[in-house]
Design an enzyme around this catalytic site. Structure first.
Site, short mmCIF file in Angstrom:
data_model
loop_
_atom_site.label_atom_id
_atom_site.label_comp_id
_atom_site.label_asym_id
_atom_site.label_seq_id
_atom_site.Cartn_x
_atom_site.Cartn_y
_atom_site.Cartn_z
CD GLU A 177 77.10 59.59 60.68
OE1 GLU A 177 77.55 60.69 60.27
OE2 GLU A 177 77.12 59.26 61.87
CG HIS B 58 73.95 56.69 63.89
ND1 HIS B 58 74.17 57.55 62.84
CD2 HIS B 58 74.09 57.44 65.01
CE1 HIS B 58 74.44 58.76 63.30
NE2 HIS B 58 74.42 58.71 64.62
CG ASP C 245 79.89 61.48 65.90
OD1 ASP C 245 79.94 62.52 66.58
OD2 ASP C 245 78.93 61.20 65.15
C1 RNT Z 1 74.61 62.52 64.15
C2 RNT Z 1 75.75 61.91 63.42
C3 RNT Z 1 76.78 62.87 62.91
C4 RNT Z 1 77.12 63.98 63.88
C5 RNT Z 1 78.30 64.81 63.47
C6 RNT Z 1 78.45 66.04 64.29
O1 RNT Z 1 73.83 61.61 64.78
O2 RNT Z 1 76.37 60.94 64.20
O3 RNT Z 1 77.91 62.17 62.53
O4 RNT Z 1 77.36 63.48 65.17
O5 RNT Z 1 78.21 65.07 62.13
ZN ZN Z 2 78.20 60.12 63.44
#
Ligand code: RNT
Ligand code: ZN
Length: 412
Positions: free
Chosen positions: A220, A256, A320
């Protein structure tokens, strides 16, 4: 309006509401456990989330134990039509032991699997690279200290093993999503060194092969976070390249990216190079604030892309968001239902007609159609879907949510 007349209204546009309802039933949403307790977790050794992740608010009723969290989830699932999944983080262990992150084992999470079997749901998983003394610098897998990197590599390896066991036990591949907070508050002089360290750590973490039928890795990316404003080591470009090179899933979190960028435009682009995508559906407000998702333009545009580009079968939809100012169970229910409503709307679009008009470059008719189409009775189809799935809507839903929230308010 009756379902029959709504069905006829869509049929006038050559849209089959029965096909849309049947398809929607098959799309699982991975409900994130962390909305239930403000990303606190059940570790006995560490406290606040950190890493730029912050739940704000003090609404009563936060789940304080795995049993409370499971009870809240059972209620939430009963208010969400269809069968879904649970997305766990490694800090949500259910054990009397206090293993550090580099010591976690399957047995510490086994009660979740027993429960998931009972509920008939699949599990997804995440290593937790925040809320720990060894993450205090906002550097984990890219830390200059090899000892700290090794600690986190071991944590990651263990989560992959646990995820594989989840998948094997439940007969459904578990997605293990890697997000690290790594970055610098102020302008670094050697971004490349940090990125090379992150790359090498990921390589080490992923070096043990696992059966794709049991677990799949996802990575991610992020643009920036509070405390890491100048440089995020795991940026979008970093992970896009990594995912393609190493055949992992790419996780796109809606919070993001720069606010003028949208995931909906990225999906078809990255899908050309990646077999599978993971989504973190979220609602950023001014920053990656993780508000509960609304049925807004962003969600609708994303759902449309998933349907239009035929990506539903190769996209895992995870949520999320975390809001501690409102009922946490209501947050889950509203957010998950909004994701489903967006998918239903997308499944009800007259795609063939729209495509043929676009191919003719008839932009006027394209705009006229999409705007007129907005007036069709989507709400009636949604109600019918909920009715068939034995889930309340409207006033009945509101009173069920209120009653449950009142029942957990005394938790303190
Ligand atoms: C953080 C990310 C991540 C978290 C979770 C709790 O900016 O989005 O995915 O929100 O892992
Ligand atoms: Zn996330």
């Amino acid at each position: 309006m009756s379902y029959e007349s709504a069905k006829a209204a869509f049929a006038d546009w050559d849209v089959d509401t029965e096909a849309a309802i049947s398809r929607l039933k098959t799309v699982p949403i991975s409900v994130h456990c962390w909305q239930g307790d403000d990303v606190t977790g059940f570790e006995r050794r560490s406290g606040t989330s950190g890493g730029g992740i912050q739940a704000t608010g003090n609404h009563p009723g936060r789940a304080r134990t795995p049993d409370e969290l499971r009870a809240d989830l059972e209620f939430a699932y009963s208010m969400i039509p269809g069968r879904h999944r649970l997305n766990l983080h490694a800090i949500y262990m259910d054990t009397d032991e206090s293993p550090d992150r580099d010591q976690i084992e399957y047995k510490h999470f086994a009660p979740w699997v027993d429960w998931a079997k009972e509920q008939g749901i699949g599990l997804d998983f995440n290593p937790t690279f925040f809320g720990h003394a060894k993450a205090d610098d906002n550097l984990t897998l890219s830390h200059p200290d090899a000892g700290i990197r090794d600690f986190w590599i071991e944590h990651g390896k263990r989560t992959r093993e646990i995820a594989a066991r989840f998948g094997a036990e439940l007969g459904s591949p578990c997605i293990n999503n890697i997000w690290v907070p790594d970055g610098y508050k102020d302008i670094p002089v050697d971004r490349m060194a940090a990125r090379k360290r992150l790359e090498a750590s990921l390589d080490a973490m992923l070096s043990v092969p696992h059966d794709a039928g049991q677990m799949r890795d996802a990575v991610e990316s992020k643009l920036f976070g509070i405390g890491v404003e100048a440089c995020t080591i795991g940026s979008h470009e970093f992970y896009l390249g990594y995912a393609i090179r190493e055949s992992t899933l790419l996780c796109l979190d809606m919070g993001h990216f720069h606010p003028t960028e949208s995931i909906s435009d990225k999906l078809s682009a990255v899908a050309l190079s990646l077999p599978q995508i993971l989504l973190h559906v979220s609602r950023p407000m001014r920053w990656d604030s993780d508000h509960v998702i609304l049925l807004n333009d962003d969600i609708l545009a994303m759902a449309r892309e998933l349907v239009s580009a035929d990506l539903l079968d190769r996209t895992s939809i995870g949520l999320d968001f975390f809001d501690a100012t409102i009922s946490r169970t209501a947050a889950w229910v509203i957010g998950t239902r909004n994701m489903q409503k967006a998918l239903l709307r997308a499944l009800l679009m007259p795609w063939d007609r729209l495509r043929s008009i676009e191919e003719k470059l008839d932009f006027t008719t394209r705009l006229t159609l999409t705007e007129e189409f907005n007036d069709l009775p989507f709400g009636t189809i949604w109600e019918e879907f909920c009715k068939r799935m034995d889930t309340p809507t409207g006033l009945a839903l509101i009173s069920a949510l209120t009653r449950y929230d009142e029942s957990v308010a005394a938790r303190g």
